[in-house]
Motif scaffolding. Structure first.
Motif, PDB file in Angstrom:
ATOM      1  N   GLU A   1      -0.992  -2.665 -11.154  1.00 43.64           N
ATOM      2  CA  GLU A   1      -0.181  -2.407  -9.966  1.00 43.64           C
ATOM      3  C   GLU A   1       1.018  -1.539 -10.303  1.00 43.64           C
ATOM      4  OE1 GLU A   1      -1.121  -6.637  -7.718  1.00 43.64           O
ATOM      5  OE2 GLU A   1       0.938  -6.070  -8.134  1.00 43.64           O
TER       6      GLU A   1
ATOM      7  N   ARG B   1      -8.322  -0.654  -8.766  1.00 49.35           N
ATOM      8  CA  ARG B   1      -9.431  -1.620  -8.712  1.00 49.35           C
ATOM      9  C   ARG B   1     -10.535  -1.329  -9.730  1.00 49.35           C
ATOM     10  NH1 ARG B   1      -9.751  -1.934  -2.160  1.00 49.35           N
ATOM     11  NH2 ARG B   1      -8.634  -3.887  -1.882  1.00 49.35           N
TER      12      ARG B   1
ATOM     13  N   ARG C   1       2.811   0.869  -2.522  1.00 51.19           N
ATOM     14  CA  ARG C   1       2.241  -0.004  -3.558  1.00 51.19           C
ATOM     15  C   ARG C   1       0.814   0.454  -3.854  1.00 51.19           C
ATOM     16  NH1 ARG C   1       5.926  -4.065  -3.849  1.00 51.19           N
ATOM     17  NH2 ARG C   1       7.025  -4.505  -1.923  1.00 51.19           N
TER      18      ARG C   1
ATOM     19  N   LEU D   1      -6.377   0.689  -4.170  1.00 51.33           N
ATOM     20  CA  LEU D   1      -5.811   0.480  -2.833  1.00 51.33           C
ATOM     21  C   LEU D   1      -4.411   1.084  -2.847  1.00 51.33           C
ATOM     22  CD1 LEU D   1      -5.731  -0.687   0.002  1.00 51.33           C
ATOM     23  CD2 LEU D   1      -5.129  -2.901  -0.962  1.00 51.33           C
ATOM     24  N   VAL D   2      -4.227   2.120  -2.068  1.00 51.73           N
ATOM     25  CA  VAL D   2      -2.923   2.777  -1.943  1.00 51.73           C
ATOM     26  C   VAL D   2      -2.364   2.382  -0.582  1.00 51.73           C
ATOM     27  CG1 VAL D   2      -1.689   4.969  -1.890  1.00 51.73           C
ATOM     28  CG2 VAL D   2      -3.686   4.695  -3.377  1.00 51.73           C
ATOM     29  N   ALA D   3      -1.227   1.748  -0.580  1.00 53.84           N
ATOM     30  CA  ALA D   3      -0.694   1.255   0.679  1.00 53.84           C
ATOM     31  C   ALA D   3       0.777   1.648   0.850  1.00 53.84           C
ATOM     32  CB  ALA D   3      -0.810  -0.281   0.729  1.00 53.84           C
TER      33      ALA D   3
ATOM     34  N   PRO E   1       8.094  -3.502   7.155  1.00 52.41           N
ATOM     35  CA  PRO E   1       6.971  -2.588   6.892  1.00 52.41           C
ATOM     36  C   PRO E   1       7.354  -1.414   5.994  1.00 52.41           C
ATOM     37  CG  PRO E   1       7.619  -2.527   9.215  1.00 52.41           C
ATOM     38  CD  PRO E   1       8.398  -3.615   8.585  1.00 52.41           C
ATOM     39  N   ARG E   2       8.582  -0.943   6.083  1.00 55.05           N
ATOM     40  CA  ARG E   2       8.991   0.177   5.232  1.00 55.05           C
ATOM     41  C   ARG E   2       9.061  -0.235   3.758  1.00 55.05           C
ATOM     42  NH1 ARG E   2       7.520   4.850   6.996  1.00 55.05           N
ATOM     43  NH2 ARG E   2       8.595   5.616   8.833  1.00 55.05           N
ATOM     44  N   GLN E   3       9.241  -1.527   3.509  1.00 49.65           N
ATOM     45  CA  GLN E   3       9.273  -2.011   2.121  1.00 49.65           C
ATOM     46  C   GLN E   3       7.979  -2.724   1.737  1.00 49.65           C
ATOM     47  OE1 GLN E   3      12.859  -4.312   1.340  1.00 49.65           O
ATOM     48  NE2 GLN E   3      14.006  -3.042   2.754  1.00 49.65           N
ATOM     49  N   LEU E   4       7.060  -2.846   2.688  1.00 46.86           N
ATOM     50  CA  LEU E   4       5.811  -3.600   2.495  1.00 46.86           C
ATOM     51  C   LEU E   4       6.138  -4.978   1.918  1.00 46.86           C
ATOM     52  CD1 LEU E   4       3.370  -0.925   1.068  1.00 46.86           C
ATOM     53  CD2 LEU E   4       3.603  -1.695   3.406  1.00 46.86           C
ATOM     54  N   ARG E   5       7.054  -5.656   2.569  1.00 46.59           N
ATOM     55  CA  ARG E   5       7.589  -6.893   2.018  1.00 46.59           C
ATOM     56  C   ARG E   5       7.693  -7.930   3.129  1.00 46.59           C
ATOM     57  NH1 ARG E   5      12.919  -8.330  -0.380  1.00 46.59           N
ATOM     58  NH2 ARG E   5      12.368  -9.365  -2.327  1.00 46.59           N
TER      59      ARG E   5
ATOM     60  N   SER F   1      12.759   6.357   4.036  1.00 47.18           N
ATOM     61  CA  SER F   1      11.977   6.173   2.809  1.00 47.18           C
ATOM     62  C   SER F   1      10.934   5.080   3.037  1.00 47.18           C
ATOM     63  CB  SER F   1      12.884   5.821   1.637  1.00 47.18           C
ATOM     64  OG  SER F   1      13.634   4.676   1.921  1.00 47.18           O
ATOM     65  N   GLN F   2       9.915   5.088   2.216  1.00 51.29           N
ATOM     66  CA  GLN F   2       8.808   4.144   2.356  1.00 51.29           C
ATOM     67  C   GLN F   2       8.398   3.650   0.969  1.00 51.29           C
ATOM     68  OE1 GLN F   2       6.641   2.982   5.127  1.00 51.29           O
ATOM     69  NE2 GLN F   2       6.009   1.688   3.430  1.00 51.29           N
ATOM     70  N   THR F   3       8.294   2.331   0.834  1.00 52.74           N
ATOM     71  CA  THR F   3       7.761   1.778  -0.408  1.00 52.74           C
ATOM     72  C   THR F   3       6.247   1.964  -0.406  1.00 52.74           C
ATOM     73  OG1 THR F   3       9.513   0.154  -0.589  1.00 52.74           O
ATOM     74  CG2 THR F   3       7.468  -0.357  -1.734  1.00 52.74           C
TER      75      THR F   3
ATOM     76  N   PRO G   1      -9.030  -5.230   3.384  1.00 57.37           N
ATOM     77  CA  PRO G   1      -7.581  -5.043   3.202  1.00 57.37           C
ATOM     78  C   PRO G   1      -7.228  -3.560   3.190  1.00 57.37           C
ATOM     79  CG  PRO G   1      -8.468  -6.545   1.554  1.00 57.37           C
ATOM     80  CD  PRO G   1      -9.632  -5.951   2.259  1.00 57.37           C
ATOM     81  N   ASN G   2      -6.156  -3.220   3.867  1.00 59.00           N
ATOM     82  CA  ASN G   2      -5.723  -1.826   3.888  1.00 59.00           C
ATOM     83  C   ASN G   2      -4.269  -1.667   3.472  1.00 59.00           C
ATOM     84  OD1 ASN G   2      -4.422  -2.871   6.075  1.00 59.00           O
ATOM     85  ND2 ASN G   2      -5.349  -1.530   7.592  1.00 59.00           N
ATOM     86  N   THR G   3      -3.650  -2.794   3.057  1.00 57.62           N
ATOM     87  CA  THR G   3      -2.260  -2.687   2.619  1.00 57.62           C
ATOM     88  C   THR G   3      -1.969  -3.728   1.542  1.00 57.62           C
ATOM     89  OG1 THR G   3       0.007  -2.453   3.377  1.00 57.62           O
ATOM     90  CG2 THR G   3      -1.253  -4.231   4.362  1.00 57.62           C
ATOM     91  N   LEU G   4      -0.883  -3.507   0.840  1.00 56.47           N
ATOM     92  CA  LEU G   4      -0.434  -4.455  -0.187  1.00 56.47           C
ATOM     93  C   LEU G   4       0.944  -4.950   0.227  1.00 56.47           C
ATOM     94  CD1 LEU G   4      -1.475  -2.405  -3.324  1.00 56.47           C
ATOM     95  CD2 LEU G   4      -2.287  -4.700  -2.824  1.00 56.47           C
TER      96      LEU G   4
ATOM     97  N   THR H   1       2.060 -10.426  -4.812  1.00 60.09           N
ATOM     98  CA  THR H   1       1.574  -9.269  -4.043  1.00 60.09           C
ATOM     99  C   THR H   1       0.173  -9.571  -3.549  1.00 60.09           C
ATOM    100  OG1 THR H   1       2.926  -7.810  -5.414  1.00 60.09           O
ATOM    101  CG2 THR H   1       1.188  -6.788  -4.114  1.00 60.09           C
ATOM    102  N   LEU H   2      -0.012  -9.478  -2.246  1.00 59.72           N
ATOM    103  CA  LEU H   2      -1.290  -9.830  -1.620  1.00 59.72           C
ATOM    104  C   LEU H   2      -1.914  -8.612  -0.957  1.00 59.72           C
ATOM    105  CD1 LEU H   2      -0.171 -13.134   0.162  1.00 59.72           C
ATOM    106  CD2 LEU H   2      -1.258 -12.911  -2.065  1.00 59.72           C
ATOM    107  N   GLU H   3      -3.230  -8.569  -1.006  1.00 58.50           N
ATOM    108  CA  GLU H   3      -3.955  -7.525  -0.277  1.00 58.50           C
ATOM    109  C   GLU H   3      -4.107  -8.013   1.160  1.00 58.50           C
ATOM    110  OE1 GLU H   3      -7.520  -6.138  -2.074  1.00 58.50           O
ATOM    111  OE2 GLU H   3      -6.599  -5.842  -4.038  1.00 58.50           O
TER     112      GLU H   3
ATOM    113  N   GLU I   1       4.192  -7.558  -0.578  1.00 57.69           N
ATOM    114  CA  GLU I   1       4.857  -8.476  -1.501  1.00 57.69           C
ATOM    115  C   GLU I   1       5.466  -9.606  -0.671  1.00 57.69           C
ATOM    116  OE1 GLU I   1       7.790  -7.755  -5.106  1.00 57.69           O
ATOM    117  OE2 GLU I   1       8.857  -7.940  -3.222  1.00 57.69           O
TER     118      GLU I   1
ATOM    119  N   ARG J   1      -2.673  -0.593  -6.147  1.00 55.08           N
ATOM    120  CA  ARG J   1      -3.401  -1.541  -7.007  1.00 55.08           C
ATOM    121  C   ARG J   1      -4.716  -0.881  -7.426  1.00 55.08           C
ATOM    122  NH1 ARG J   1      -4.224  -7.653  -5.107  1.00 55.08           N
ATOM    123  NH2 ARG J   1      -2.065  -7.814  -5.833  1.00 55.08           N
TER     124      ARG J   1
END
Lengths: 266, 147
Positions: B39, B99, B95, B78-80, A82-86, B91-93, A16-19, A32-34, A21, B97
């Motif tokens: 988180e 570990r 997240r 994990l920095v995403a 993608p900008r909100q990772l959502r 702007s960018q969210t 996983p490289n992102t989180l 929230t998923l990896e 929601e 977590r």
């Protein structure tokens, strides 16, 4: 050899490289998923966690690409921000089991719910009259919808009154009496997968109950009827009312109500 | 002004402007608190109206020695996304977590580095003549509280 195989597995296993929601619109549910954002910008979600969240059956793969979800559930809107990772999941037709479960839970809470559903308190009053000379006066007081006293007087049927108590959205109790009606105690409990509604008067009593376990719902009533509902690609219902047993098969987006006993009109 | 002093004044002016502009073009929350399950979510914004920036983010252990923040090893987290580009005003969210187990009361350091994307391109005129230029990268170190 084992070490080499393990090394190969580690190399091949995507990390996983992102989180992300994941939010299921209308239900207030989010998790929230990896996940993996591939080099070609395709989002891969962890299949087990996602299926658990959406109530889907156990997956056969470790990762599920977003385009595959779009293909599998065309009536569901999947919006990747993608900008909100959502990832916003909009399931207006209640195709996903998680949406169906919420819809069913709301249906159970709404069935035999208290007549006064306001959330702010205060007195209320209504007057009505018709050109035949009949009048109706009704009024009372509601304390934020949790406790309510209701009085009603008509020129034709006399007076009636009721008290209701709603300590939570799960429980509702009421007592009613009047000039031309027997006293009645009624209650309804809707908690988790169970729903029970009962009413008592000096002459008779009745109770209805429903239990939902996944795709199976069993409804039974003291009024000599029951219904067993199985939800799936093809919905199956078997019910009995009086001395008639009826079976019903249905397909399509409109699922049968687990509260209704299937009947064929005579 | 003497002709031989002009280049120095110009350079000084440019440096002053860059120093003033750099903090204004990079914005992150000054303090974050790690939530349940280790988180935290934050928003990184590029308020500049003209300049795109490349952002890199890392979470570190850190300490304060003589009123100076000293960065230590990176936290297993994990920095995403850990690297991204923001156009002017975007702007960018982000997240995060964590570990690894981090004791309550620890203050972690979120290191956010903003580098103008202009740094990636060759300097104008450098094809024909030697060109010197100053690229200002801004690094903000903010707190992440572990409750």
């Amino acid at each position: 050899v084992t070490a080499v195989l393990l090394a190969l597995l580690l190399v091949q296993e995507p990390r996983p490289n992102t989180l992300v929601e994941v939010a299921l619109i209308g239900t207030g549910q989010r998790t929230t998923l990896e996940a993996i954002l591939a080099a070609d910008s395709v989002l891969l979600l962890p299949a087990r966690e996602l299926h658990l969240f959406l109530g889907l059956p156990e997956p056969t793969t470790a990762w599920v690409p977003l385009p595959e979800l779009v293909r599998a559930f065309p009536s569901v809107t999947w919006t990747w921000l993608p900008r909100q990772l959502r990832l916003v999941v909009d399931d207006r037709r209640n195709v996903l089991p998680a949406s169906q479960a919420l819809h069913d839970r709301l249906t159970r809470q709404a069935r035999d719910a208290p007549p006064i559903t306001v959330t702010r308190g205060g007195p209320f009053l209504a007057l009505a009259a018709d050109d035949q000379g009949r009048q109706l006066v009704e009024g009372g007081y509601s304390y934020r919808g949790r406790v309510a006293a209701h009085l009603r007087h008509t020129s034709t049927r006399g007076s009636a009154w009721a008290l209701s108590w709603v300590p939570s959205t799960a429980l509702f109790l009421s007592y009613a009496d009047g000039d031309q009606q027997p006293p009645q105690v009624a209650g309804r409990l809707a908690r988790g997968p169970a729903w029970v509604s009962a009413a008592w008067t000096p002459d008779r009593w009745s109770a209805d109950g429903l239990v939902v376990l996944g795709p199976v719902a069993l409804f039974a009533s003291t009024r000599n009827s029951f219904a067993l509902t199985l939800r799936g690609p093809v919905d199956l219902q078997i019910g009995r009312t009086g001395d008639v047993t009826t079976g019903r098969l249905s397909i399509g987006p409109v699922h049968p109500s687990p509260f209704s006993v299937p009947v064929v009109p005579r | 002004v003497a002709a031989d002093l002009r280049p120095g004044i110009k350079l000084l002016t440019m440096l002053s402007l860059a120093l003033l502009a750099a903090p204004a073009t990079a914005q992150v929350a000054s303090v974050l608190t790690l939530g349940a399950a280790g988180e935290v979510t934050t928003l990184v914004r590029n308020p500049s109206v003209v300049e795109a920036v490349r952002v890199t983010i890392a979470l570190h252990h850190g300490s304060v020695v003589d009123k100076q923040v000293v960065l230590e090893r990176e936290v297993g987290a994990l920095v995403a996304p850990a690297t991204f580009t923001l156009a002017p005003g975007e702007s960018q969210t982000v997240r995060i977590r964590v570990r690894e187990a981090v004791p309550a009361g620890t203050v972690l350091r979120l290191v956010t580095t903003f580098t103008p994307t202009a740094a990636d391109a060759p300097a104008p005129g450098s094809e024909t003549a030697p060109v010197a230029r100053v690229i200002m990268a801004t690094r903000l170190i903010t707190k992440v509280m572990v409750p």
